[in-house]
Design a protein around this motif. Structure first.
Motif, PDB file in Angstrom:
ATOM      1  N   TYR A 209     -31.724  68.139  33.864  1.00 62.69           N
ATOM      2  CA  TYR A 209     -31.363  67.781  31.934  1.00 62.69           C
ATOM      3  C   TYR A 209     -32.808  67.657  31.146  1.00 62.69           C
ATOM      4  CZ  TYR A 209     -27.702  66.059  33.837  1.00 62.69           C
ATOM      5  OH  TYR A 209     -26.423  65.934  34.729  1.00 62.69           O
ATOM      6  N   SER A 210     -33.282  69.088  31.467  1.00 62.24           N
ATOM      7  CA  SER A 210     -34.848  69.314  30.749  1.00 62.24           C
ATOM      8  C   SER A 210     -34.508  70.895  30.206  1.00 62.24           C
ATOM      9  CB  SER A 210     -36.073  68.571  31.126  1.00 62.24           C
ATOM     10  OG  SER A 210     -35.826  67.214  32.065  1.00 62.24           O
ATOM     11  N   PRO A 211     -33.990  71.451  29.558  1.00 62.82           N
ATOM     12  CA  PRO A 211     -34.167  73.000  29.016  1.00 62.82           C
ATOM     13  C   PRO A 211     -35.382  73.088  28.229  1.00 62.82           C
ATOM     14  CG  PRO A 211     -32.294  71.820  27.747  1.00 62.82           C
ATOM     15  CD  PRO A 211     -33.001  70.791  29.023  1.00 62.82           C
ATOM     16  N   GLU A 212     -35.953  71.821  27.429  1.00 60.09           N
ATOM     17  CA  GLU A 212     -36.851  71.815  26.568  1.00 60.09           C
ATOM     18  C   GLU A 212     -38.185  72.499  27.276  1.00 60.09           C
ATOM     19  OE1 GLU A 212     -36.612  67.845  27.187  1.00 60.09           O
ATOM     20  OE2 GLU A 212     -35.331  69.196  27.285  1.00 60.09           O
ATOM     21  N   LEU A 213     -38.134  72.261  28.818  1.00 66.15           N
ATOM     22  CA  LEU A 213     -39.512  72.654  29.559  1.00 66.15           C
ATOM     23  C   LEU A 213     -39.245  73.976  29.666  1.00 66.15           C
ATOM     24  CD1 LEU A 213     -39.098  69.170  32.126  1.00 66.15           C
ATOM     25  CD2 LEU A 213     -40.617  69.594  29.131  1.00 66.15           C
TER      26      LEU A 213
END
Length: 277
Positions: A209-213
């Protein structure tokens, strides 16, 4: 004049949502900040007055970034402090290269952006009544390199292995590929492929749940934003051709690709001596 409200009110706005402090809603507005000030100091301010204080406190009205409630902050911290430096260290030690990869779907009926039109009349965008789509897989490197594959079938383990085959063929050194936790990435077929090519590709996984990374997410956003503006495909073949043109154009612009790693959320350290094309 408020009695030294800056630090307390500013911290409440930055660290909490309105609903966390007994107010309504999840986003701060001038009205809600005014209600917070009234609650803390029993002082009523107009909305323009609240706005002056917010600007004085070096705050601005912004579109918030979204985070999944399922995201584990500790996993994100470990990625920043431990996992990412370890991946870079591995790549440096074996003379390899780090790339971030992601897949994206492009639909023919997608419309993004705004256009000028007559007041009171919503502009109409003409498009084909036939709906079709294509998919793409891309990978970008901190050196400014971009690789891609456009396909029409669903993204599966077989497609991922085909992408890995093509990716490995472009390098004479090991690739450290960072991806999300998609089931195809973790499939037995992909694990078998990796086991058979230990010197070609090593897979690393981002926190859930960390697409911003993943800076390649910004490539996907640019793709979806630019295609409807440039052309309007009439069939699947045209949509695939437009998608390929987008990626090929970026392959000739390594400075733009490197720019994806300097986004507002995660600023990855770029490799020295970026390659030239």
């Amino acid at each position: 004049m408020l009695p030294e409200p800056r630090s307390l009110v500013r911290r409440q706005v930055l660290d909490h949502r309105p609903c966390d402090v007994g107010l309504s809603g999840q986003l701060w507005t001038r009205r809600l900040v005014g209600e917070l000030i009234a609650k803390l100091y029993r002082v009523r301010l107009t909305e323009p007055g609240v706005g002056k204080y917010l600007r004085r406190w070096r705050l601005s009205f912004q579109r918030p970034d979204k985070r999944a409630v399922e995201q584990d902050p500790e996993a994100v911290r470990r990625w920043h402090d431990e996992i990412w430096p370890e991946i870079r260290g591995k790549a440096k030690k074996d003379g390899g290269e780090v790339l971030f990869a992601d897949q994206v779907g492009i639909r023919s009926d997608q419309v993004t952006g705004r256009t000028w039109g007559e007041k009171g009349k919503t502009p109409v965008v003409r498009r084909s009544g036939n709906r079709f789509s294509v998919n793409a897989m891309s990978a970008i490197s901190t050196k400014g390199r971009m690789h891609f594959m456009v396909f029409t079938e669903s993204f599966t383990a077989e497609v991922m292995c085909r992408f890995l085959d093509r990716l490995a063929g472009h390098f004479d050194h090991k690739v450290h590929l960072v991806v999300d936790g998609h089931s195809a990435h973790r499939s037995k077929k992909v694990r078998d492929w990796l086991a058979a090519h230990p010197d070609d590709v090593e897979l690393h996984f981002l926190p859930p749940y960390s697409p911003e990374l993943n800076p390649d997410e910004l490539v996907n956003a640019d793709l979806k934003h630019s295609l409807p503006k440039q052309h309007r495909a009439r069939d699947q073949a045209e949509l695939a051709a437009e998608t390929r043109r987008f990626f090929r154009r970026h392959q000739r612009q390594p400075h733009i690709v490197r720019g994806y790693f300097g986004g507002p959320h995660v600023r990855y350290v770029l490799d020295e001596n970026p390659m030239s094309f």
